[in-house]
Design an enzyme around this catalytic site. Structure first.
Site, PDB file in Angstrom:
ATOM      1  N   PRO A  31       0.794  -1.241   0.000  1.00 51.84           N
ATOM      2  CA  PRO A  31       0.000   0.000   0.000  1.00 51.84           C
ATOM      3  C   PRO A  31       0.822   1.284   0.000  1.00 51.84           C
ATOM      4  CG  PRO A  31       0.092  -0.902   2.202  1.00 51.84           C
ATOM      5  CD  PRO A  31       0.813  -1.894   1.318  1.00 51.84           C
ATOM      6  N   CYS A  32       1.446   1.590  -1.127  1.00 55.50           N
ATOM      7  CA  CYS A  32       2.218   2.829  -1.228  1.00 55.50           C
ATOM      8  C   CYS A  32       1.322   4.056  -1.142  1.00 55.50           C
ATOM      9  CB  CYS A  32       3.049   2.839  -2.511  1.00 55.50           C
ATOM     10  SG  CYS A  32       2.137   2.477  -4.009  1.00 55.50           S
ATOM     11  N   HIS A  33       0.010   3.882  -1.361  1.00 49.57           N
ATOM     12  CA  HIS A  33      -0.903   5.026  -1.250  1.00 49.57           C
ATOM     13  C   HIS A  33      -1.031   5.512   0.191  1.00 49.57           C
ATOM     14  CE1 HIS A  33      -3.331   1.350  -0.719  1.00 49.57           C
ATOM     15  NE2 HIS A  33      -4.088   2.075   0.090  1.00 49.57           N
TER      16      HIS A  33
END
Length: 287
Positions: A246-248
């Protein structure tokens, strides 16, 4: 295109138009009637679509799509990665009940850039628009989105990470893993190609719980390089399987969204989706 859930994808299309309408309003909240007119629905239908998809009202969801939402997340749901690990929550950032098995390539495999490997690919519908997935026999090795970026550019981006591999269109070979990722159950195997520093950053991202965020500087501290914030940002941007890793959930210390490889509207939609999902779950528990 393989259909993960055509209704969910349709609902994302509605949300996408709503995001555009909210952006065009310049921060002025839109009444339900006005927002419904913008997305081409009746107010009652729009209310049902929003409630069915995320369990909150369009008004509430609009709040999650504002730029201020990122700052609110930092204030209320900031995750200190050291604490997460100390209290035994390592891996809690994984997608709800999704169990991820992942394998990083050896230095030799990394140097060969996929030589001797067959990488299967296919286009899928997702809650965040068209999704390109790639995978080997061991697991998914690429996940990108083409809602803000042309399809051919998305394909070229992911394919360039495996310059020596044989690419073969075969969505059926990887569909179970893709479905597990977006339906948030089952197992999604990952087969990742990355340098050691990148792997450390991606592991840190997996420790951010759903609906929470952290900062690039916090990640840099966690991986043992507190001054390497810019390098962390680059590694986050090179995440090959967005959404699963989850780079967001990585934000600037100021509360700014920072960049996002597949377009900031997609990042905002992901954060809003997770926040609404968590709020909906909390409401069910309270009842």
């Amino acid at each position: 295109m393989t259909k993960i859930d055509i209704e969910t994808s349709y609902h994302y299309g509605v949300i996408k138009r709503a995001i555009e309408a909210v952006d065009a309003a310049g921060g002025t909240p839109l009444a339900l009637d006005d927002l419904a007119r913008e997305v081409g629905m009746s107010p009652a239908h729009l209310q049902r679509v929003f409630s069915a998809w995320v369990g909150v009202s369009p008004k509430r969801y609009q709040q999650y799509l504002t730029l201020g939402h990122a700052k609110a997340l930092l204030q209320k749901r900031f995750t200190t990665l050291d604490v997460v690990n100390e209290v035994g929550l390592s891996g809690s950032g994984r997608l709800h009940d999704l169990f991820i098995k992942w394998e990083a390539m050896s230095p030799g495999e990394f140097a060969r850039k996929g030589d001797g490997l067959t990488v299967y690919w296919g286009w899928f519908e997702s809650p965040f628009g068209d999704c390109l997935a790639m995978g080997t026999d061991k697991g998914l090795c690429g996940l990108g989105f083409a809602d803000e970026i042309p399809r051919d550019e998305t394909f070229a981006d992911l394919a360039s990470r495996w310059p020596n591999a044989v690419l073969r269109e075969a969505p059926e070979r990887i569909s179970a893993w893709v479905e597990a990722a977006f339906q948030q159950n089952g197992t999604a195997n990952l087969h990742l190609l990355g340098a050691p520093f990148q792997i450390k950053v991606w592991e840190a991202l997996l420790n951010i719980p759903s609906g929470h965020v952290t900062t690039y500087s916090e990640i840099a501290t966690r991986v043992g390089s507190p001054k390497a914030v810019r390098a962390v940002g680059t590694a986050v941007g090179r995440n090959p399987v967005s959404w699963i890793i989850p780079c967001h959930r990585a934000l600037r210390k100021s509360g700014g969204l920072g960049g996002y490889h597949w377009g900031l509207p997609v990042k905002r939609a992901m954060l809003a989706y997770e926040t609404a999902l968590n709020e909906g779950q909390s409401s069910k528990v309270a009842r």
